[in-house]
Design an enzyme around this catalytic site. Structure first.
Site, mmCIF file in Angstrom:
data_model
loop_
_atom_site.group_PDB
_atom_site.id
_atom_site.type_symbol
_atom_site.label_atom_id
_atom_site.label_comp_id
_atom_site.label_asym_id
_atom_site.label_seq_id
_atom_site.Cartn_x
_atom_site.Cartn_y
_atom_site.Cartn_z
ATOM 1 N N SER B 17 0.839 -1.210 0.000
ATOM 2 C CA SER B 17 0.000 0.000 0.000
ATOM 3 C C SER B 17 0.868 1.252 0.000
ATOM 4 C CB SER B 17 -0.911 0.022 1.235
ATOM 5 O OG SER B 17 -1.759 -1.091 1.249
ATOM 6 N N ARG B 40 1.208 7.944 5.911
ATOM 7 C CA ARG B 40 0.316 7.133 6.753
ATOM 8 C C ARG B 40 -1.094 7.730 6.790
ATOM 9 N NH1 ARG B 40 0.526 2.667 9.556
ATOM 10 N NH2 ARG B 40 2.752 2.517 9.115
ATOM 11 N N HIS B 43 -2.643 6.679 3.645
ATOM 12 C CA HIS B 43 -2.941 5.245 3.780
ATOM 13 C C HIS B 43 -4.243 5.029 4.549
ATOM 14 C CE1 HIS B 43 -2.308 1.335 6.029
ATOM 15 N NE2 HIS B 43 -2.160 0.943 4.789
#
Lengths: 212, 212
Positions: B17, B40, B43
């Site tokens: 990812s 992050r 994500h």
């Protein structure tokens, strides 16, 4: 303080937020059952893309509410989603919220099978003998396992809330769920999340039983 | 199954990812400390708007990490954000996560003062005698109270993660935080959330101590 704040009473903040969302949506015609779900997701994300992303199978909201009224339990794939669900309202309807992701048996099963804990936690959910709403905000592997279990006749949830977020197999796992003949609320595309899963659960709960 | 799934091992999903996020970001030059935080958050949300929304005061990431390394505690404004923080990593550094929103004394104080529980929970946080990171993903009233307490000399957090989401005073409360001389990570605009707050905490934690 250079910044000018709106003067809104604490108990009015949510109401005013929904009014602002309504104003921005303008003349869009929404299904009256789906509207509170769409608005609550936008309230949770400040992302108007959900107006077009959220897909409902026919009558999904009504079917979810019916399940909640008969005491359905909600199984999530993260502790965050479980934390975000209004448990007082859910429990007042006879339901309960579960997340099996941190359970030792789930970790063991996943490790032994070389699969994810999300996959193993859906097997655990399938063993529950109660009406079931599955609220998936994180793991596409959970949705894939739900698809398999339903196809194998081992699982028959009342509603699937399929809103994992991310990159690997997220779009695809949602497409899978929309192939099934089971009521669903899905956020098409990459977006979603535990917050979105919890918001959808709460939107259904508050239609069953308005907060006082 | 008409849908084609990518074949990725469970333990490789997050890595893959992040690679996909990196590929889509392409040639964008990011500060090497800020990059894992930005990635992050993307994500967690699949929303590339955070590339431009996230604002860091000078050295904020390093200062947050330094605080965590000396055992800072994290106070959140929702149970969801607390649930999303990697407590094992936080505790291994000597820290702890708190959310006071459901505490009876906070509810009483808020009711008596005609304010929000988020406001009252920041007063409770200010009374903690430990290095403090405030992670606000929901309530702009928490950020406003943080601003007031800091101005009154009653609170001096190591870092403010200011990422509430929504409509009423959300944009404004973040602007307030950026007026202060305290390290901050803020998501400018309406977007943010408990998931974003937790993701930022975890990005700092994993830079302090990579997961095994």
């Amino acid at each position: 303080m250079k910044v000018k704040l709106q003067n809104v009473l604490p108990e009015e903040i949510e109401k005013r937020s929904f009014e602002m969302i309504g104003e921005e949506l303008g003349e869009v015609e929404l299904d009256p059952m789906e509207e509170p779900v769409i608005k609550r997701v936008i309230h949770t994300t400040a992302d108007f893309e959900y107006l077009s992303n959220l897909k409902f199978s026919g009558g999904a909201v009504g079917k979810g509410m019916e399940a909640l009224r008969k005491g359905a339990v909600i199984v999530t794939d993260t502790q965050m989603a479980k934390a975000g669900i209004n448990k007082a309202t859910l429990e007042s309807l006879g339901g309960e919220a579960f997340c099996f992701m941190s359970d030792a048996d789930v970790a063991e099963t996943a490790k032994a099978a070389g699969t994810t804990r999300a996959t193993a936690s859906m097997d655990k959910a399938a063993a529950l003998d109660r009406p079931l709403i599955l609220a998936i905000g994180n793991a596409p592997t959970a949705l894939v396992r739900i698809y398999e279990l339903i196809r194998e006749g081992k699982l028959k949830p009342e509603l699937i809330i399929g809103v994992p977020v991310g990159f690997v197999n997220v779009v695809e796992s949602k497409e899978l769920i929309m192939e099934l003949e089971i009521p669903y609320i899905v956020a098409k595309g990459r977006k979603g999340g535990s917050n979105v899963a919890a918001a959808i659960c709460n939107a259904l709960l508050y239609q069953c039983k308005p907060r006082t």
